[in-house]
Scaffold this motif. Sequence first.
Motif, PDB file in Angstrom:
ATOM      1  N   PRO A  32       0.818  -1.218   0.000  1.00  0.00           N
ATOM      2  CA  PRO A  32       0.000   0.000   0.000  1.00  0.00           C
ATOM      3  C   PRO A  32       0.849   1.265   0.000  1.00  0.00           C
ATOM      4  N   GLY A  33       0.482   2.191  -0.864  1.00  0.00           N
ATOM      5  CA  GLY A  33       1.224   3.437  -0.976  1.00  0.00           C
ATOM      6  C   GLY A  33       2.431   3.343  -1.884  1.00  0.00           C
ATOM      7  N   PHE A  34       2.558   2.245  -2.626  1.00  0.00           N
ATOM      8  CA  PHE A  34       3.708   2.114  -3.520  1.00  0.00           C
ATOM      9  C   PHE A  34       3.685   3.246  -4.550  1.00  0.00           C
ATOM     10  N   THR A  35       4.870   3.599  -5.054  1.00  0.00           N
ATOM     11  CA  THR A  35       4.986   4.701  -6.000  1.00  0.00           C
ATOM     12  C   THR A  35       4.735   4.198  -7.410  1.00  0.00           C
ATOM     13  N   LEU A  36       3.671   4.679  -8.007  1.00  0.00           N
ATOM     14  CA  LEU A  36       3.265   4.210  -9.332  1.00  0.00           C
ATOM     15  C   LEU A  36       4.340   4.492 -10.381  1.00  0.00           C
ATOM     16  N   GLY A  98       6.652   2.862  -1.196  1.00  0.00           N
ATOM     17  CA  GLY A  98       6.674   4.316  -1.323  1.00  0.00           C
ATOM     18  C   GLY A  98       6.569   4.932   0.051  1.00  0.00           C
ATOM     19  N   ASN A  99       5.587   5.798   0.247  1.00  0.00           N
ATOM     20  CA  ASN A  99       5.305   6.372   1.557  1.00  0.00           C
ATOM     21  C   ASN A  99       3.941   5.888   2.038  1.00  0.00           C
ATOM     22  N   PRO A 100       3.837   5.421   3.279  1.00  0.00           N
ATOM     23  CA  PRO A 100       4.909   5.342   4.265  1.00  0.00           C
ATOM     24  C   PRO A 100       5.836   4.161   3.996  1.00  0.00           C
ATOM     25  N   ALA A 101       7.116   4.374   4.210  1.00  0.00           N
ATOM     26  CA  ALA A 101       8.097   3.329   3.945  1.00  0.00           C
ATOM     27  C   ALA A 101       7.880   2.101   4.821  1.00  0.00           C
ATOM     28  N   ALA A 102       7.290   2.317   5.996  1.00  0.00           N
ATOM     29  CA  ALA A 102       7.074   1.207   6.931  1.00  0.00           C
ATOM     30  C   ALA A 102       6.151   0.138   6.371  1.00  0.00           C
TER      31      ALA A 102
END
Length: 342
Positions: A32-36, A98-102
């Motif tokens: 989740p939140g990966f950079t497209l 991506g963000n959040p990296a966690a």
Amino acid sequence: MTDSLPLVPQGAAFFPVDTPGETRKYAFLLVPGFTLLAFSSAVEPLRIANQLSQQPLYQWRLLSEGGEAVASSSGISVCTDGPLAPLPRDTRLFVCSGNPAAAAAAEAVVALVRAHARFGGTVGGICTGAVALAKAGLLDRASFTLHWENQPAFCEDFPELTPTPAMFEIEAKVMTCGGGAASTDMMISLIAQDHGAEFAAMVSEMCLRKVMVGVDAAQRSALSVLIRSRNPGLIAMVARMKAHLEDPVPLAEIVTASGYSRRHVERMFLSVLGETPGDFYRGLRLDHARNLLSTTEMTLIEVAVACGFSTVAHFSRSFRARFGVAPTKFNRTLSAPAAQPR
């Protein structure tokens, strides 16, 4: 989960590959939140290689923890081919984060990465995917990188590990890149290893990449470009400031080491950077503090100390003056304002 057939699209350009060998397999694990941008920049060179050669040089599948579609940092969701599951050893597994990296440190993600590496598979991280590799204990002896925005927080969480400033790092079993255009450069470099520099150069041309593979090594512009100055003295002073954010060097010492007079140094900073040396140095430290507040769970006093402030009160006043908000009220979750996609 079964493999789909490799995609070999039609196109006008053609570049034959005489000895293609077996199809190289990739798996991209989306969190989740990966950079497209980073994800698509990694997949598209593989698609272009198949298209140019009109052969199934590469095959890829998309994974997510539950097999469902995953929302990227831009809010666009991408469907996947299935849930996390053991992969063939010849598959290169990349964690796309991506963000959040966690999010890359999710237990199931780390477990798959660790298991794949244990059984001889190659693993990689795209953008902040290196966090999963670090959690899996796979970066102790490897050169690696991740997006420069997230490197300060990474170093706080993994003080024993040091990422490089490179666009990408390729080792025998561990591969990482900073995301964005670096994903394309990393893949083109891998394509060059598989099918030669001439074919990889054609893939690069199709991506409208004009740099040679491996030449554009650093994520961030050199200081001489960053501050739009070729003055070696000014560059050296700024570099020293950036190297001493936690333990600020007295300005008098920086001036003396430069070989210039105090007045000349102040004129240089004002004419090139628009700030006095003291204001510029303080700004570097406060920008670092903002990064740490955005991407770590460090306490206010820990951030203040990490950025060279002796008291929280002094830090808070300086932070408010620069950013217009107290550090205690600064968004720590990157949900408001939303993180900008890379």
